[in-house]
Design a protein around this motif. Structure first.
Motif, mmCIF file in Angstrom:
data_model
loop_
_atom_site.group_PDB
_atom_site.id
_atom_site.type_symbol
_atom_site.label_atom_id
_atom_site.label_comp_id
_atom_site.label_asym_id
_atom_site.label_seq_id
_atom_site.Cartn_x
_atom_site.Cartn_y
_atom_site.Cartn_z
ATOM 1 N N LEU A 31 -2.613 51.523 56.315
ATOM 2 C CA LEU A 31 -1.319 50.917 56.643
ATOM 3 C C LEU A 31 -0.361 51.959 57.210
ATOM 4 O O LEU A 31 0.316 51.723 58.214
ATOM 5 C CB LEU A 31 -0.712 50.257 55.398
ATOM 6 N N LYS A 32 -0.318 53.121 56.569
ATOM 7 C CA LYS A 32 0.559 54.194 57.034
ATOM 8 C C LYS A 32 0.138 54.662 58.426
ATOM 9 O O LYS A 32 0.981 54.912 59.290
ATOM 10 C CB LYS A 32 0.528 55.369 56.048
ATOM 11 N N ARG A 33 -1.169 54.791 58.616
ATOM 12 C CA ARG A 33 -1.668 55.249 59.913
ATOM 13 C C ARG A 33 -1.313 54.256 61.018
ATOM 14 O O ARG A 33 -0.828 54.637 62.089
ATOM 15 C CB ARG A 33 -3.185 55.436 59.848
ATOM 16 N N MET A 34 -1.524 52.971 60.761
ATOM 17 C CA MET A 34 -1.231 51.941 61.752
ATOM 18 C C MET A 34 0.263 51.880 62.066
ATOM 19 O O MET A 34 0.674 51.741 63.224
ATOM 20 C CB MET A 34 -1.725 50.581 61.259
ATOM 21 N N GLN A 35 1.082 51.998 61.031
ATOM 22 C CA GLN A 35 2.533 51.959 61.244
ATOM 23 C C GLN A 35 2.996 53.129 62.104
ATOM 24 O O GLN A 35 3.881 52.976 62.963
ATOM 25 C CB GLN A 35 3.249 51.955 59.894
ATOM 26 N N ALA A 36 2.379 54.296 61.867
ATOM 27 C CA ALA A 36 2.735 55.472 62.673
ATOM 28 C C ALA A 36 2.327 55.272 64.132
ATOM 29 O O ALA A 36 3.070 55.648 65.058
ATOM 30 C CB ALA A 36 2.057 56.715 62.098
ATOM 31 N N LEU A 37 1.160 54.651 64.363
ATOM 32 C CA LEU A 37 0.689 54.415 65.724
ATOM 33 C C LEU A 37 1.531 53.351 66.428
ATOM 34 O O LEU A 37 1.773 53.433 67.642
ATOM 35 C CB LEU A 37 -0.778 53.983 65.711
ATOM 36 N N VAL A 38 1.988 52.359 65.668
ATOM 37 C CA VAL A 38 2.821 51.299 66.241
ATOM 38 C C VAL A 38 4.111 51.873 66.814
ATOM 39 O O VAL A 38 4.611 51.427 67.858
ATOM 40 C CB VAL A 38 3.122 50.213 65.184
ATOM 41 N N ARG A 39 4.644 52.885 66.148
ATOM 42 C CA ARG A 39 5.900 53.493 66.613
ATOM 43 C C ARG A 39 5.742 54.191 67.955
ATOM 44 O O ARG A 39 6.726 54.503 68.623
ATOM 45 C CB ARG A 39 6.422 54.475 65.555
ATOM 46 N N LYS A 40 4.495 54.420 68.367
ATOM 47 C CA LYS A 40 4.239 55.105 69.632
ATOM 48 C C LYS A 40 3.968 54.136 70.781
ATOM 49 O O LYS A 40 3.577 54.560 71.866
ATOM 50 C CB LYS A 40 3.041 56.047 69.476
ATOM 51 N N THR A 41 4.152 52.838 70.548
ATOM 52 C CA THR A 41 3.833 51.846 71.587
ATOM 53 C C THR A 41 5.055 51.465 72.417
ATOM 54 O O THR A 41 5.040 50.442 73.115
ATOM 55 C CB THR A 41 3.224 50.579 70.945
ATOM 56 N N GLY A 42 6.114 52.231 72.313
ATOM 57 C CA GLY A 42 7.273 52.002 73.165
ATOM 58 C C GLY A 42 8.101 50.790 72.793
ATOM 59 O O GLY A 42 8.881 50.295 73.611
ATOM 60 N N VAL A 99 6.004 46.016 66.713
ATOM 61 C CA VAL A 99 6.927 46.419 65.651
ATOM 62 C C VAL A 99 6.291 46.147 64.295
ATOM 63 O O VAL A 99 5.869 45.011 64.017
ATOM 64 C CB VAL A 99 8.263 45.650 65.753
ATOM 65 N N ALA A 100 6.212 47.195 63.469
ATOM 66 C CA ALA A 100 5.705 47.024 62.106
ATOM 67 C C ALA A 100 6.811 46.427 61.246
ATOM 68 O O ALA A 100 7.917 46.967 61.193
ATOM 69 C CB ALA A 100 5.255 48.375 61.549
ATOM 70 N N ASN A 101 6.518 45.315 60.598
ATOM 71 C CA ASN A 101 7.537 44.596 59.823
ATOM 72 C C ASN A 101 7.669 45.072 58.382
ATOM 73 O O ASN A 101 8.534 44.603 57.653
ATOM 74 C CB ASN A 101 7.218 43.095 59.837
ATOM 75 N N ASN A 128 5.665 44.570 55.911
ATOM 76 C CA ASN A 128 5.056 43.679 54.918
ATOM 77 C C ASN A 128 3.589 43.397 55.235
ATOM 78 O O ASN A 128 3.056 42.352 54.905
ATOM 79 C CB ASN A 128 5.832 42.350 54.855
ATOM 80 N N GLY A 129 2.959 44.349 55.915
ATOM 81 C CA GLY A 129 1.558 44.173 56.270
ATOM 82 C C GLY A 129 1.347 43.410 57.557
ATOM 83 O O GLY A 129 0.226 43.011 57.877
ATOM 84 N N THR A 130 2.427 43.224 58.331
ATOM 85 C CA THR A 130 2.320 42.500 59.597
ATOM 86 C C THR A 130 2.938 43.300 60.741
ATOM 87 O O THR A 130 3.791 44.167 60.517
ATOM 88 C CB THR A 130 3.026 41.129 59.525
ATOM 89 N N ILE A 131 2.496 42.981 61.951
ATOM 90 C CA ILE A 131 3.015 43.609 63.167
ATOM 91 C C ILE A 131 3.380 42.505 64.162
ATOM 92 O O ILE A 131 2.577 41.589 64.399
ATOM 93 C CB ILE A 131 1.971 44.550 63.795
ATOM 94 N N THR A 132 4.550 42.586 64.722
ATOM 95 C CA THR A 132 4.997 41.594 65.705
ATOM 96 C C THR A 132 4.857 42.137 67.114
ATOM 97 O O THR A 132 5.221 43.281 67.393
ATOM 98 C CB THR A 132 6.460 41.195 65.449
ATOM 99 N N ASP A 133 4.305 41.303 67.983
ATOM 100 C CA ASP A 133 4.207 41.630 69.406
ATOM 101 C C ASP A 133 5.433 41.027 70.085
ATOM 102 O O ASP A 133 5.553 39.811 70.236
ATOM 103 C CB ASP A 133 2.923 41.032 69.979
ATOM 104 N N ARG A 134 6.357 41.870 70.508
ATOM 105 C CA ARG A 134 7.593 41.384 71.125
ATOM 106 C C ARG A 134 7.350 40.688 72.464
ATOM 107 O O ARG A 134 8.147 39.845 72.892
ATOM 108 C CB ARG A 134 8.566 42.549 71.323
ATOM 109 N N LYS A 135 6.269 41.020 73.115
ATOM 110 C CA LYS A 135 5.980 40.429 74.421
ATOM 111 C C LYS A 135 5.566 38.965 74.290
ATOM 112 O O LYS A 135 5.994 38.110 75.075
ATOM 113 C CB LYS A 135 4.889 41.231 75.121
#
Length: 245
Positions: free
Chosen positions: A111-122, A126-128, A130-137
């Motif tokens: 979870l920590k690794r994925m959240q750190a990688l999400v922050r690099k996607t411009g 967005v890591a929420n 709570n175990g979820t990621i939102t695609d803003r597009k």
């Protein structure tokens, strides 16, 4: 007492057979009492070891105590079998506990690794928290952990569907298996969705080749040009659940 006080008395010959018969009866009575005691102890052991309200450690100790006290008893073999079964159950429980602890650590680290990688996607993903990621597009919400990262094992297509149905990640119940296009949208266009250890994912798109049923799959390879891949339904793969917000 009579015999000891009258070793050469007039009736000693009549007393001796009486004493012998009484001793024989006493021996038989002691044997019956011992058999009853042993049987009762055995029944108590069986009931005790079957009582799931009692800890496994205490049940093992009870069985070990019985075997020690009755090394030549008629039930000792059965007791030894119960003891062996309880020890095997404890061994499996210990293994399961260790595995669960390791799984929690692994999931937390992923979870920590994925959240750190999400922050690099411009900012697209967005890591929420709570175990979820939102695609803003697209507005789609994805599980941060895919099934392989979550439970540590691969799944065929049907089990992948069942796994997704049981998910309650982020407090949501409407998770589903994504379409191939939805997976393509995050894995085959920049910025690429962060990848875990799964090499490919199941989609909900099913195709038939005669009598043979297959599902479209999407790999996690970062590329913008790809070929549509398919896999037999029984293959062991992974699933990343998605939901419409």
């Amino acid at each position: 007492g009579y015999v000891s006080r009258n070793p050469s008395g007039k009736y000693i010959e009549e007393a001796m057979p009486i004493l012998k018969e009484l001793k024989r009866k006493k021996k038989r009575e002691d044997e019956r009492l011992e058999e009853t005691r042993e049987q009762r102890a055995w029944y108590d052991l069986v009931a005790y070891t079957k009582n799931l309200k009692i800890s496994l450690v205490k049940r093992i100790q009870k069985a070990e105590q019985y075997v020690r006290k009755n090394p030549s008893g008629q039930y000792v073999k059965n007791a030894a079998q119960i003891l062996s079964r309880l020890k095997e159950e404890k061994h499996l429980n210990d293994q399961r506990t260790r595995s669960e602890k390791e799984n929690k650590v692994r999931r937390r680290n992923e979870l920590k690794r994925m959240q750190a990688l999400v922050r690099k996607t411009g900012g697209r993903f967005v890591a929420n928290g709570n175990g979820t990621i939102t695609d803003r597009k697209t507005g789609l919400m994805w599980c941060t952990l895919d099934s392989l990262s979550d439970i540590g094992q691969c799944l065929d297509h049907q089990n992948a569907i069942e796994y997704v149905k049981r998910l309650r990640t982020g407090g949501h119940r409407n998770w589903r298996v994504p379409t191939a296009n939805e997976l393509v949208g995050i894995y085959k266009s920049r910025p690429f969705f962060p990848s875990g250890s799964a090499p490919w994912f199941w989609s909900s798109d099913i195709i038939w080749h005669g009598w043979n049923k297959k599902a479209h799959i999407v790999t996690t390879k970062k590329e913008t040009v790809w070929n549509k891949d398919q896999a037999e339904m029984f293959k062991c793969g992974s699933v990343r659940a998605v939901r419409n917000r």
